[in-house]
Design an enzyme around this catalytic site. Structure first.
Site, PDB file in Angstrom:
ATOM      1  N   PHE A  61      14.759 115.442 161.087  1.00  0.00           N
ATOM      2  CA  PHE A  61      16.070 115.903 160.910  1.00  0.00           C
ATOM      3  C   PHE A  61      17.068 115.030 161.690  1.00  0.00           C
ATOM      4  O   PHE A  61      18.337 114.865 161.249  1.00  0.00           O
ATOM      5  CB  PHE A  61      15.973 117.268 161.664  1.00  0.00           C
ATOM      6  CG  PHE A  61      17.416 118.025 161.368  1.00  0.00           C
ATOM      7  CD1 PHE A  61      17.548 118.859 160.459  1.00  0.00           C
ATOM      8  CD2 PHE A  61      18.621 118.138 162.230  1.00  0.00           C
ATOM      9  CE1 PHE A  61      18.608 119.678 160.037  1.00  0.00           C
ATOM     10  CE2 PHE A  61      19.616 118.610 162.052  1.00  0.00           C
ATOM     11  CZ  PHE A  61      19.805 119.492 161.007  1.00  0.00           C
ATOM     12  N   VAL A  66      22.850 114.415 143.609  1.00  0.00           N
ATOM     13  CA  VAL A  66      22.981 113.469 142.098  1.00  0.00           C
ATOM     14  C   VAL A  66      24.590 113.281 141.914  1.00  0.00           C
ATOM     15  O   VAL A  66      24.892 112.455 141.395  1.00  0.00           O
ATOM     16  CB  VAL A  66      22.256 114.167 141.059  1.00  0.00           C
ATOM     17  CG1 VAL A  66      22.737 113.660 139.944  1.00  0.00           C
ATOM     18  CG2 VAL A  66      20.711 113.790 141.394  1.00  0.00           C
ATOM     19  N   ARG A  80      53.222  89.211 142.906  1.00  0.00           N
ATOM     20  CA  ARG A  80      54.320  88.765 142.374  1.00  0.00           C
ATOM     21  C   ARG A  80      55.495  90.001 142.712  1.00  0.00           C
ATOM     22  O   ARG A  80      56.492  89.616 143.066  1.00  0.00           O
ATOM     23  CB  ARG A  80      54.367  88.490 140.728  1.00  0.00           C
ATOM     24  CG  ARG A  80      55.516  88.384 140.209  1.00  0.00           C
ATOM     25  CD  ARG A  80      55.613  88.514 138.905  1.00  0.00           C
ATOM     26  NE  ARG A  80      55.011  89.323 138.047  1.00  0.00           N
ATOM     27  CZ  ARG A  80      55.418  90.613 137.810  1.00  0.00           C
ATOM     28  NH1 ARG A  80      56.452  90.990 138.154  1.00  0.00           N
ATOM     29  NH2 ARG A  80      54.699  91.450 137.100  1.00  0.00           N
ATOM     30  N   GLU A  86      17.548 116.581 141.107  1.00  0.00           N
ATOM     31  CA  GLU A  86      18.130 116.701 142.410  1.00  0.00           C
ATOM     32  C   GLU A  86      17.280 115.559 143.130  1.00  0.00           C
ATOM     33  O   GLU A  86      16.121 115.244 143.118  1.00  0.00           O
ATOM     34  CB  GLU A  86      17.969 117.896 142.925  1.00  0.00           C
ATOM     35  CG  GLU A  86      18.565 118.134 144.424  1.00  0.00           C
ATOM     36  CD  GLU A  86      19.963 117.628 144.595  1.00  0.00           C
ATOM     37  OE1 GLU A  86      20.261 116.417 144.135  1.00  0.00           O
ATOM     38  OE2 GLU A  86      20.695 118.332 145.092  1.00  0.00           O
ATOM     39  N   THR A 138      42.643  94.950 133.661  1.00  0.00           N
ATOM     40  CA  THR A 138      42.742  95.600 134.971  1.00  0.00           C
ATOM     41  C   THR A 138      41.724  96.962 134.729  1.00  0.00           C
ATOM     42  O   THR A 138      40.895  97.264 135.746  1.00  0.00           O
ATOM     43  CB  THR A 138      43.961  96.245 135.091  1.00  0.00           C
ATOM     44  OG1 THR A 138      44.877  95.085 135.594  1.00  0.00           O
ATOM     45  CG2 THR A 138      44.151  97.186 136.529  1.00  0.00           C
ATOM     46  N   LYS A 141      51.670 100.244 131.006  1.00  0.00           N
ATOM     47  CA  LYS A 141      52.728  99.149 131.424  1.00  0.00           C
ATOM     48  C   LYS A 141      54.016  99.986 131.758  1.00  0.00           C
ATOM     49  O   LYS A 141      54.984  99.671 132.572  1.00  0.00           O
ATOM     50  CB  LYS A 141      52.764  98.132 130.304  1.00  0.00           C
ATOM     51  CG  LYS A 141      51.479  97.446 130.341  1.00  0.00           C
ATOM     52  CD  LYS A 141      50.943  96.776 131.490  1.00  0.00           C
ATOM     53  CE  LYS A 141      49.680  96.288 131.239  1.00  0.00           C
ATOM     54  NZ  LYS A 141      48.932  95.787 132.470  1.00  0.00           N
ATOM     55  N   HIS A 178      23.204 118.429 140.092  1.00  0.00           N
ATOM     56  CA  HIS A 178      22.842 118.888 141.385  1.00  0.00           C
ATOM     57  C   HIS A 178      23.612 118.143 142.581  1.00  0.00           C
ATOM     58  O   HIS A 178      24.223 117.237 142.252  1.00  0.00           O
ATOM     59  CB  HIS A 178      21.172 118.894 142.072  1.00  0.00           C
ATOM     60  CG  HIS A 178      20.326 119.232 140.878  1.00  0.00           C
ATOM     61  ND1 HIS A 178      19.696 120.336 140.900  1.00  0.00           N
ATOM     62  CD2 HIS A 178      19.918 118.634 139.624  1.00  0.00           C
ATOM     63  CE1 HIS A 178      19.066 120.644 139.772  1.00  0.00           C
ATOM     64  NE2 HIS A 178      19.120 119.543 139.092  1.00  0.00           N
TER      65      HIS A 178
END
Ligand code: F6P
Length: 390
Positions: A300, A347, A36, A278, A10, A129, A344
């Protein structure tokens, strides 16, 4: 996925899903254990999982097939990748999966997680678990004993994926060895490469923007301004925060002076990576948002309409930033030590988006304020997050 319980399937499956989603593939993770628990109830003793328990075997097959059908339906709804998280420990089950996928025009890559180290398996069971609804209210020792018995039931008929079963990647002992077979095509190769890097680890990742730079109070974007006094104070507080938790973290910054200055009080060797620079605002670099709106209203408006895909003229889009960050992600996955990333806004939104499994379109709007450390601690399914404004 293939492998006995508590091998980390997992963990790997969720990482694959986050990686794929971040790269823009529509991906779905399906866990047969959840089917299940939802249908038969969570509290089932180890004997329920015995391969020769005729009463339960058919029921378990049924859940697996419902989950498989849901996964195949996902491809009809334009899904790109489906991750089928179950033990799939027996070959006949894998044959059914391969045949059903082949009939639906879906390619299969088996990802098998192999680990025989009892200490690692026990730690996995304890960490991941015992908190399942399967063991709610049960004493830890009893739960541990039952889970070990459950593993033993699966082990009776487990057969590792064979060469003639098609494409596979086997990850052995948490990445110590990776074996691949018949890897074809771009995506499978990329996944095989990614699987070579990922390591289960408990180390934290600290993400922070640089301290306030001279551009921040003026609201100017981009540039390469130094820190303000306020920003330098943050740098000192950041070093105290991180060094108080780990004496030797890996420290990554961008190649811009505001992040390098922010990491300087750490007194550590710093890796300044251009990949962490950046977002490049191109012709808008150095302007304020108000100036962009006044001088380039079409630009813009275009950015406001699709901030993720919008690319600044002679600059970058968020989609571009994600592409250039991929090598950073791969390096990050292979690191076992705590790491501080001083970056930045854009990022870090992209990096945080990957780590926290955010859809691409949400990335440009994620909240990553100045002077705040985001601490991410790994769990089986992702990361726990804590934020520390300093
Ligand atoms: O304002 C700081 C800053 O890091 C700029 O350099 C950059 O262009 C901007 O944030 C990214 O944020 P957004 O995508 O919201 O404009």
């Amino acid at each position: 996925m293939v492998g006995l319980p508590a091998r980390g399937k997992t963990f790997v499956a969720r990482k694959l899903q986050r990686y794929l989603s971040w790269l823009g593939y529509r991906s779905l993770w399906v866990n047969v254990g959840d089917y299940r628990r939802a249908r038969a109830g969570a509290r089932q003793p180890a004997a329920y999982f015995a391969p020769d328990n005729d009463a339960t075997r058919e029921e378990r097959e049924g859940f697996a097939m419902v989950a498989l059908k849901d996964l195949l339906d996902w491809f009809k709804k334009d899904g790109d990748v489906g991750i089928y998280d179950a033990t799939n420990a027996e070959r006949p089950r894998r044959n059914i999966i391969r045949e059903a996928c082949s009939a639906a025009g879906v390619r299969v890559l088996f990802v098998e997680i192999i680990c025989d180290d009892p200490a690692v398996i026990d730690a996995n069971v304890r960490r991941n678990k015992l908190g399942l609804p399967d063991y709610a209210g049960m004493a830890a020792d009893d739960a541990l004993r039952d889970f070990r018995a459950r593993i033993a039931q699966y082990a009776r008929t487990y057969l590792t994926v064979q060469e003639d079963e098609g494409s596979y990647v086997k990850v052995i002992d948490a990445g110590r060895q990776v074996i691949s077979n018949r890897i074809e095509g771009y995506l499978s190769s990329r996944l095989a490469f990614f699987l070579m890097q990922i390591r289960p680890t408990e180390r934290p990742i600290w993400l922070t923007r640089h301290g306030e730079s001279e551009s921040n109070p003026a609201d100017r974007i981009g540039g390469d301004a130094p820190l303000t006094e306020h920003g330098r104070d943050y740098a000192v507080a950041l070093a105290a925060f991180v060094l108080g938790r780990c004496s030797h973290p890996v420290v990554w910054t961008s190649a811009l002076q505001r992040t390098v200055e922010t990491a300087a009080p750490m007194g550590h060797e710093i890796q300044a990576l251009r990949a962490l620079n950046e977002i490049d605002a191109g012709v808008c670099d150095g302007l304020t948002y108000e100036e962009i709106r006044a001088q380039m209203p079409d630009e813009f408006a275009a950015r406001a309409a699709d901030k993720f895909r919008y690319r600044y003229p002679r600059g970058e889009s968020y989609a571009d930033v994600i592409q250039r960050l991929e090598p950073v992600i791969v390096e990050l996955e292979g690191l076992r030590s705590p790491v501080l990333i001083v970056g930045h806004q854009a990022v870090l939104r992209a990096l945080y988006g990957y780590l926290m499994g955010k859809p691409q379109d949400e990335c440009p709007y994620l909240y990553v304020p100045l002077h705040t450390v985001i601490q991410l601690t790994p769990t089986e399914i992702g990361y726990d997050e804590e934020r520390f404004p300093l």
